[in-house]
Design a protein around this motif. Sequence first.
Motif, PDB file in Angstrom:
ATOM      1  N   SER A   2      34.148   1.571  51.062  1.00 22.89           N
ATOM      2  CA  SER A   2      34.995   1.592  49.873  1.00 22.89           C
ATOM      3  C   SER A   2      34.715   2.826  49.026  1.00 22.89           C
ATOM      4  N   GLU A   3      33.440   3.087  48.784  1.00 20.32           N
ATOM      5  CA  GLU A   3      33.077   4.246  47.968  1.00 20.32           C
ATOM      6  C   GLU A   3      33.505   5.544  48.649  1.00 20.32           C
ATOM      7  N   ILE A   4      33.413   5.578  49.969  1.00 15.07           N
ATOM      8  CA  ILE A   4      33.778   6.793  50.703  1.00 15.07           C
ATOM      9  C   ILE A   4      35.262   7.103  50.540  1.00 15.07           C
ATOM     10  N   VAL A   5      36.133   6.112  50.777  1.00 15.35           N
ATOM     11  CA  VAL A   5      37.571   6.402  50.663  1.00 15.35           C
ATOM     12  C   VAL A   5      37.961   6.698  49.221  1.00 15.35           C
ATOM     13  N   ASP A   6      37.261   6.082  48.261  1.00 12.86           N
ATOM     14  CA  ASP A   6      37.550   6.396  46.857  1.00 12.86           C
ATOM     15  C   ASP A   6      37.214   7.856  46.545  1.00 12.86           C
ATOM     16  N   LEU A   7      36.061   8.309  47.015  1.00 12.59           N
ATOM     17  CA  LEU A   7      35.648   9.692  46.764  1.00 12.59           C
ATOM     18  C   LEU A   7      36.586  10.684  47.451  1.00 12.59           C
ATOM     19  N   VAL A   8      36.895  10.408  48.708  1.00  5.60           N
ATOM     20  CA  VAL A   8      37.776  11.318  49.443  1.00  5.60           C
ATOM     21  C   VAL A   8      39.183  11.281  48.856  1.00  5.60           C
ATOM     22  N   GLY A   9      39.625  10.108  48.446  1.00  9.20           N
ATOM     23  CA  GLY A   9      40.942   9.998  47.825  1.00  9.20           C
ATOM     24  C   GLY A   9      41.063  10.828  46.562  1.00  9.20           C
ATOM     25  N   GLU A  10      40.019  10.841  45.752  1.00  8.13           N
ATOM     26  CA  GLU A  10      40.054  11.649  44.531  1.00  8.13           C
ATOM     27  C   GLU A  10      40.092  13.139  44.858  1.00  8.13           C
ATOM     28  N   SER A  11      39.389  13.536  45.907  1.00  5.48           N
ATOM     29  CA  SER A  11      39.445  14.942  46.320  1.00  5.48           C
ATOM     30  C   SER A  11      40.851  15.311  46.782  1.00  5.48           C
ATOM     31  N   ILE A  12      41.451  14.437  47.588  1.00  2.00           N
ATOM     32  CA  ILE A  12      42.811  14.706  48.066  1.00  2.00           C
ATOM     33  C   ILE A  12      43.775  14.828  46.890  1.00  2.00           C
ATOM     34  N   LEU A  13      43.627  13.950  45.922  1.00  2.00           N
ATOM     35  CA  LEU A  13      44.497  13.990  44.749  1.00  2.00           C
ATOM     36  C   LEU A  13      44.361  15.321  44.011  1.00  2.00           C
ATOM     37  N   SER A  14      43.151  15.859  43.969  1.00  2.00           N
ATOM     38  CA  SER A  14      42.926  17.129  43.267  1.00  2.00           C
ATOM     39  C   SER A  14      43.526  18.312  44.012  1.00  2.00           C
ATOM     40  N   TRP A  15      43.818  18.131  45.312  1.00  2.00           N
ATOM     41  CA  TRP A  15      44.398  19.220  46.102  1.00  2.00           C
ATOM     42  C   TRP A  15      45.912  19.253  46.040  1.00  2.00           C
ATOM     43  N   ARG A  16      46.505  18.251  45.410  1.00  6.46           N
ATOM     44  CA  ARG A  16      47.958  18.250  45.273  1.00  6.46           C
ATOM     45  C   ARG A  16      48.400  19.476  44.481  1.00  6.46           C
ATOM     46  N   ASN A  17      49.540  20.023  44.861  1.00  8.86           N
ATOM     47  CA  ASN A  17      50.120  21.184  44.172  1.00  8.86           C
ATOM     48  C   ASN A  17      49.219  22.415  44.243  1.00  8.86           C
TER      49      ASN A  17
END
Length: 249
Positions: A2-17
């Motif tokens: 759970s913590e892993i996908v949350d961390l990676v998800g936040e990184s992906i979100l920061s790469w938008r645009n």
Amino acid sequence: MSEIVDLVGESILSWRNTSASDGTWEGNQLKTTADAQAHQLLVKYLRNLAPDIPIISEEDSYSQTKKRPDRYFLIDPIDGTASFSGGFPGYVTQIAFIELGQPKLAAVRAPEFSQTFLAESGNGAFLNGVRLSLSGELAPPILIDNYPSPRGISEKLFKELKCEKYVECGGISLKICRIADGTADLFVKNVIVRDWDVAPAQLILEEAGGFVYDFDIRPISYSGHFDINGTIATRSYVFVEKMKNYGLR
């Protein structure tokens, strides 16, 4: 997980645009720098968590030829890359732990919605810590797919099953998770899909009380080839029976 996908998800979100979201087509697959970066993060965190368990990833070309081991992590760094690259919210990052051909643990993060779906075989499915349980009377189904309006098999299903509503959504995994959380009732894909697209969401939907099959209405095994002959995901087997009655399957 759970913590892993949350961390990676936040990184992906920061790469938008950013340039990391710019995509190029490789055959029928859209690839971005973000896919590779998310892959690297997932592999790093999973190796720290369980260094002896092999990792199979969409972003590793070796994974497309390697025989699946008895126990392994199956990851899709970004499922729904076209949505991610196109500025739409329908993408996830996800992990499944597979044992003897079946998903035993699953974690799916939808960054744009701040949602984390988790499941453990035999112990239920959860969305942001709240147990998912499909219940209640069946109404005309809500159909979900990735086009603005029903096309192909979805158009036939929408008409013949007299669907109440159609929901547009992005990647395969999120569509299946949307059945688990009650947003939709039925998703059907009659083309080849890949094991990393389906496995995490399959466990989530099944633990919530739903059903997932290939397009031939057979159980899916994650011990063989990575190609799967389509997908049927539904909250109730009643809708599968109706598909058969109408000759849609």
